[in-house]
Write a protein that holds these residues in place. Structure first.
Motif, PDB file in Angstrom:
ATOM      1  N   ARG A   1      -6.897   8.111   0.473  1.00 17.78           N
ATOM      2  CA  ARG A   1      -7.599   7.255  -0.486  1.00 17.78           C
ATOM      3  C   ARG A   1      -9.078   7.092  -0.156  1.00 17.78           C
TER       4      ARG A   1
ATOM      5  N   ARG B   1       3.742  -1.947   0.364  1.00 15.76           N
ATOM      6  CA  ARG B   1       3.614  -0.846  -0.592  1.00 15.76           C
ATOM      7  C   ARG B   1       2.242  -0.176  -0.503  1.00 15.76           C
TER       8      ARG B   1
ATOM      9  N   ARG C   1       1.616   1.835   2.718  1.00 10.21           N
ATOM     10  CA  ARG C   1       2.345   3.098   2.847  1.00 10.21           C
ATOM     11  C   ARG C   1       1.837   4.195   1.923  1.00 10.21           C
ATOM     12  N   GLY C   2       0.795   3.911   1.131  1.00  5.25           N
ATOM     13  CA  GLY C   2       0.195   4.971   0.337  1.00  5.25           C
ATOM     14  C   GLY C   2       0.588   4.982  -1.121  1.00  5.25           C
ATOM     15  N   ASN C   3       1.524   4.151  -1.552  1.00  5.41           N
ATOM     16  CA  ASN C   3       1.849   4.058  -2.976  1.00  5.41           C
ATOM     17  C   ASN C   3       0.789   3.173  -3.606  1.00  5.41           C
ATOM     18  N   SER C   4      -0.352   3.778  -3.948  1.00  3.92           N
ATOM     19  CA  SER C   4      -1.551   2.991  -4.201  1.00  3.92           C
ATOM     20  C   SER C   4      -1.948   2.803  -5.652  1.00  3.92           C
ATOM     21  N   THR C   5      -1.269   3.451  -6.592  1.00  5.77           N
ATOM     22  CA  THR C   5      -1.632   3.301  -7.995  1.00  5.77           C
ATOM     23  C   THR C   5      -1.104   1.972  -8.525  1.00  5.77           C
TER      24      THR C   5
END
Length: 167
Positions: free
Chosen positions: A66, A91, A94-98
């Motif tokens: 990101r 969340r 851990r990279g689930n960023s949308t």
């Protein structure tokens, strides 16, 4: 510019990381409108820099997937999370960023504003500095909102809470 100083030969980076975990921090999610859409990232590297002008900073790993999206954002919002938002923190860590439309105020031209934050700081990027393996992002606060509630904290690898003395 001086050359980087190498750690001692027996320096253990993982032990050092565990030692740094001995500093209890609040938990924040930074959001921005980016070329990839509205994104969020969990950070605990947040601090106030100055009251006049109102400046804050946060840091992110330059190797983060990101990195480019946030480094390219001219505005962002910092959200201090309530204790109930542990799943939100996890969340975005851990990279689930949308961000989904139901998670922020849709249609607002400001940086995405998470609905339940204890405090939100709307910022314009003031300066960016690469230091070691992180990008330090300094923001000028252009607006904020705050409310009462217990804060989500992080200490020695675990979530906790700071109790609001006004509750």
């Amino acid at each position: 510019m001086s050359a980087p100083v190498s750690p001692l030969p027996d320096f253990d980076p993982m032990a050092y990381r565990r030692a740094l975990g001995g500093f209890a921090t609040g938990v924040c999610v930074v959001t921005a409108h980016t070329g990839e859409g509205p994104l969020g990232i969990t950070v605990n590297s947040f601090t106030s820099v100055s009251l006049d002008p109102p400046l804050v900073l946060w840091c992110m790993d330059i190797r983060s997937e990101r990195h480019d999206a946030f480094a390219g954002a001219d505005r962002f919002a910092i959200h201090m999370l309530p204790v109930e938002d542990r799943d939100v923190s996890h969340r975005f860590a851990r990279g689930n960023s949308t961000l989904a439309d139901h998670e922020f105020e849709v249609g607002n031209p400001e940086p995405p504003r998470l609905i339940d934050a204890l405090t939100r700081l709307d910022c314009q990027t003031h300066e960016q500095i690469v230091m070691g393996d992180h990008l330090v992002i300094v923001g000028r606060v252009i607006g904020f909102e705050t409310r009462a509630g217990n804060a989500l904290t992080f200490f020695r690898g675990r979530y906790g809470q700071a109790v609001d003395p006004k509750e």
